[in-house]
Design a protein around this motif. Sequence first.
Motif, PDB file in Angstrom:
ATOM      1  N   MET A   1       0.841  -1.176   0.000  1.00 49.80           N
ATOM      2  CA  MET A   1       0.000   0.000   0.000  1.00 49.80           C
ATOM      3  C   MET A   1       0.893   1.249   0.000  1.00 49.80           C
ATOM      4  O   MET A   1       1.839   1.334   0.774  1.00 49.80           O
ATOM      5  CB  MET A   1      -0.904  -0.018   1.230  1.00 49.80           C
ATOM      6  CG  MET A   1      -1.661   1.287   1.418  1.00 49.80           C
ATOM      7  SD  MET A   1      -2.989   1.146   2.600  1.00 49.80           S
ATOM      8  CE  MET A   1      -4.345   0.986   1.495  1.00 49.80           C
ATOM      9  N   PRO A   2       0.587   2.223  -0.875  1.00 48.79           N
ATOM     10  CA  PRO A   2       1.387   3.452  -0.920  1.00 48.79           C
ATOM     11  C   PRO A   2       1.286   4.241   0.378  1.00 48.79           C
ATOM     12  O   PRO A   2       0.284   4.191   1.070  1.00 48.79           O
ATOM     13  CB  PRO A   2       0.771   4.238  -2.077  1.00 48.79           C
ATOM     14  CG  PRO A   2      -0.088   3.284  -2.813  1.00 48.79           C
ATOM     15  CD  PRO A   2      -0.458   2.180  -1.874  1.00 48.79           C
ATOM     16  N   LEU A   3       2.349   4.978   0.653  1.00 45.90           N
ATOM     17  CA  LEU A   3       2.349   5.863   1.817  1.00 45.90           C
ATOM     18  C   LEU A   3       1.401   7.037   1.581  1.00 45.90           C
ATOM     19  O   LEU A   3       1.164   7.427   0.434  1.00 45.90           O
ATOM     20  CB  LEU A   3       3.760   6.379   2.076  1.00 45.90           C
ATOM     21  CG  LEU A   3       4.795   5.339   2.485  1.00 45.90           C
ATOM     22  CD1 LEU A   3       6.179   5.967   2.540  1.00 45.90           C
ATOM     23  CD2 LEU A   3       4.432   4.714   3.822  1.00 45.90           C
ATOM     24  N   PRO A   4       0.884   7.655   2.633  1.00 45.59           N
ATOM     25  CA  PRO A   4       0.004   8.819   2.454  1.00 45.59           C
ATOM     26  C   PRO A   4       0.787   9.990   1.857  1.00 45.59           C
ATOM     27  O   PRO A   4       1.977  10.161   2.109  1.00 45.59           O
ATOM     28  CB  PRO A   4      -0.474   9.147   3.860  1.00 45.59           C
ATOM     29  CG  PRO A   4       0.255   8.260   4.793  1.00 45.59           C
ATOM     30  CD  PRO A   4       1.043   7.257   4.014  1.00 45.59           C
ATOM     31  N   LEU A   5       0.098  10.785   1.065  1.00 43.96           N
ATOM     32  CA  LEU A   5       0.714  11.959   0.440  1.00 43.96           C
ATOM     33  C   LEU A   5       0.952  13.044   1.469  1.00 43.96           C
ATOM     34  O   LEU A   5       0.169  13.211   2.405  1.00 43.96           O
ATOM     35  CB  LEU A   5      -0.177  12.495  -0.677  1.00 43.96           C
ATOM     36  CG  LEU A   5      -0.363  11.557  -1.861  1.00 43.96           C
ATOM     37  CD1 LEU A   5      -1.394  12.134  -2.825  1.00 43.96           C
ATOM     38  CD2 LEU A   5       0.958  11.337  -2.575  1.00 43.96           C
ATOM     39  N   GLN A   6       2.023  13.813   1.271  1.00 43.93           N
ATOM     40  CA  GLN A   6       2.366  14.910   2.171  1.00 43.93           C
ATOM     41  C   GLN A   6       1.882  16.260   1.647  1.00 43.93           C
ATOM     42  O   GLN A   6       2.094  17.276   2.284  1.00 43.93           O
ATOM     43  CB  GLN A   6       3.887  14.957   2.371  1.00 43.93           C
ATOM     44  CG  GLN A   6       4.469  13.701   2.973  1.00 43.93           C
ATOM     45  CD  GLN A   6       4.067  13.521   4.419  1.00 43.93           C
ATOM     46  OE1 GLN A   6       4.017  14.466   5.189  1.00 43.93           O
ATOM     47  NE2 GLN A   6       3.738  12.291   4.791  1.00 43.93           N
ATOM     48  N   GLY A   7       1.294  16.274   0.472  1.00 45.03           N
ATOM     49  CA  GLY A   7       0.836  17.528  -0.125  1.00 45.03           C
ATOM     50  C   GLY A   7       0.207  17.266  -1.477  1.00 45.03           C
ATOM     51  O   GLY A   7       0.114  16.123  -1.924  1.00 45.03           O
ATOM     52  N   PRO A   8      -0.215  18.318  -2.149  1.00 46.53           N
ATOM     53  CA  PRO A   8      -0.904  18.156  -3.437  1.00 46.53           C
ATOM     54  C   PRO A   8       0.058  17.803  -4.570  1.00 46.53           C
ATOM     55  O   PRO A   8       1.264  18.037  -4.495  1.00 46.53           O
ATOM     56  CB  PRO A   8      -1.525  19.527  -3.671  1.00 46.53           C
ATOM     57  CG  PRO A   8      -0.611  20.478  -2.965  1.00 46.53           C
ATOM     58  CD  PRO A   8      -0.118  19.722  -1.748  1.00 46.53           C
ATOM     59  N   THR A   9      -0.500  17.267  -5.623  1.00 52.11           N
ATOM     60  CA  THR A   9       0.247  17.007  -6.851  1.00 52.11           C
ATOM     61  C   THR A   9       0.549  18.345  -7.525  1.00 52.11           C
ATOM     62  O   THR A   9      -0.318  19.228  -7.544  1.00 52.11           O
ATOM     63  CB  THR A   9      -0.602  16.137  -7.806  1.00 52.11           C
ATOM     64  OG1 THR A   9      -0.912  14.923  -7.136  1.00 52.11           O
ATOM     65  CG2 THR A   9       0.119  15.856  -9.106  1.00 52.11           C
ATOM     66  N   PRO A  10       1.756  18.547  -8.080  1.00 55.07           N
ATOM     67  CA  PRO A  10       2.031  19.792  -8.816  1.00 55.07           C
ATOM     68  C   PRO A  10       0.948  20.008  -9.881  1.00 55.07           C
ATOM     69  O   PRO A  10       0.502  19.067 -10.534  1.00 55.07           O
ATOM     70  CB  PRO A  10       3.396  19.552  -9.445  1.00 55.07           C
ATOM     71  CG  PRO A  10       4.043  18.563  -8.532  1.00 55.07           C
ATOM     72  CD  PRO A  10       2.921  17.674  -8.053  1.00 55.07           C
ATOM     73  N   SER A  11       0.546  21.239 -10.048  1.00 56.28           N
ATOM     74  CA  SER A  11      -0.619  21.562 -10.876  1.00 56.28           C
ATOM     75  C   SER A  11      -0.393  21.423 -12.373  1.00 56.28           C
ATOM     76  O   SER A  11      -1.339  21.308 -13.121  1.00 56.28           O
ATOM     77  CB  SER A  11      -1.076  22.986 -10.581  1.00 56.28           C
ATOM     78  OG  SER A  11      -0.117  23.909 -11.081  1.00 56.28           O
ATOM     79  N   GLY A  12       0.827  21.495 -12.824  1.00 53.17           N
ATOM     80  CA  GLY A  12       1.076  21.471 -14.268  1.00 53.17           C
ATOM     81  C   GLY A  12       1.000  22.849 -14.887  1.00 53.17           C
ATOM     82  O   GLY A  12       1.150  23.012 -16.079  1.00 53.17           O
ATOM     83  N   ALA A  13       0.748  23.839 -14.072  1.00 55.48           N
ATOM     84  CA  ALA A  13       0.626  25.201 -14.578  1.00 55.48           C
ATOM     85  C   ALA A  13       1.906  25.977 -14.307  1.00 55.48           C
ATOM     86  O   ALA A  13       1.889  27.004 -13.655  1.00 55.48           O
ATOM     87  CB  ALA A  13      -0.571  25.885 -13.937  1.00 55.48           C
ATOM     88  N   GLY A  14       3.051  25.454 -14.777  1.00 53.49           N
ATOM     89  CA  GLY A  14       4.303  26.169 -14.611  1.00 53.49           C
ATOM     90  C   GLY A  14       4.303  27.438 -15.433  1.00 53.49           C
ATOM     91  O   GLY A  14       3.420  27.668 -16.269  1.00 53.49           O
ATOM     92  N   LYS A  15       5.287  28.278 -15.213  1.00 54.19           N
ATOM     93  CA  LYS A  15       5.358  29.548 -15.932  1.00 54.19           C
ATOM     94  C   LYS A  15       5.557  29.327 -17.433  1.00 54.19           C
ATOM     95  O   LYS A  15       5.003  30.054 -18.248  1.00 54.19           O
ATOM     96  CB  LYS A  15       6.496  30.387 -15.357  1.00 54.19           C
ATOM     97  CG  LYS A  15       6.588  31.771 -15.937  1.00 54.19           C
ATOM     98  CD  LYS A  15       7.621  32.619 -15.222  1.00 54.19           C
ATOM     99  CE  LYS A  15       7.676  34.009 -15.809  1.00 54.19           C
ATOM    100  NZ  LYS A  15       8.667  34.841 -15.140  1.00 54.19           N
ATOM    101  N   TYR A  16       6.333  28.320 -17.785  1.00 56.76           N
ATOM    102  CA  TYR A  16       6.630  28.038 -19.183  1.00 56.76           C
ATOM    103  C   TYR A  16       6.446  26.556 -19.490  1.00 56.76           C
ATOM    104  O   TYR A  16       6.517  25.726 -18.591  1.00 56.76           O
ATOM    105  CB  TYR A  16       8.085  28.397 -19.519  1.00 56.76           C
ATOM    106  CG  TYR A  16       8.418  29.855 -19.330  1.00 56.76           C
ATOM    107  CD1 TYR A  16       7.864  30.816 -20.160  1.00 56.76           C
ATOM    108  CD2 TYR A  16       9.272  30.271 -18.325  1.00 56.76           C
ATOM    109  CE1 TYR A  16       8.157  32.154 -19.995  1.00 56.76           C
ATOM    110  CE2 TYR A  16       9.576  31.619 -18.146  1.00 56.76           C
ATOM    111  CZ  TYR A  16       9.007  32.551 -18.988  1.00 56.76           C
ATOM    112  OH  TYR A  16       9.289  33.877 -18.822  1.00 56.76           O
ATOM    113  N   VAL A  17       6.270  26.263 -20.776  1.00 56.15           N
ATOM    114  CA  VAL A  17       6.359  24.889 -21.264  1.00 56.15           C
ATOM    115  C   VAL A  17       7.834  24.649 -21.539  1.00 56.15           C
ATOM    116  O   VAL A  17       8.521  25.503 -22.110  1.00 56.15           O
ATOM    117  CB  VAL A  17       5.529  24.704 -22.556  1.00 56.15           C
ATOM    118  CG1 VAL A  17       5.750  23.323 -23.143  1.00 56.15           C
ATOM    119  CG2 VAL A  17       4.053  24.962 -22.290  1.00 56.15           C
TER     120      VAL A  17
END
Length: 147
Positions: A1-17
Amino acid sequence: MPLPLQGPTPSGAGKYVKITMFLKKLPNVSQEYFSAYWANNHVAPALRNKKFREKVRRYNQQHVTAENRTQAATFGLPVLDYDGVAEIWVDSLDDWISAVTDPELAAAVDGDDKNFMVQPVHVMVSFDHLILGGDEWKPYNKVDSRL
């Protein structure tokens, strides 16, 4: 079983591609030739191209030496078998496509890869999720003799 997450997943909305390309040199050229050709000859048409200069926010080349490979091997992890990595930051994927399909640039670089690198080039499209450090980098402003 995976460990619990410590925070949110990165949003994918970085400043640049970020476009990252992994390059291998031709077997019959030295690392020195590959690096010099890529840093000077191959990049010159892009630097002269108005659309490329307008659309690309940052362009970085990573050059790998034999010493770098030896140093990386000391980590005890597999070492990627590439001789260089190009990192390009753009506002959008459409901007990148617009830059590299510009007829003037395409004509200037058509077939030049055969002079120093193996095809295919491997590519990755991603976004940066900055963990440590600042966003204080500045575009290269020096007037380049290749322009």
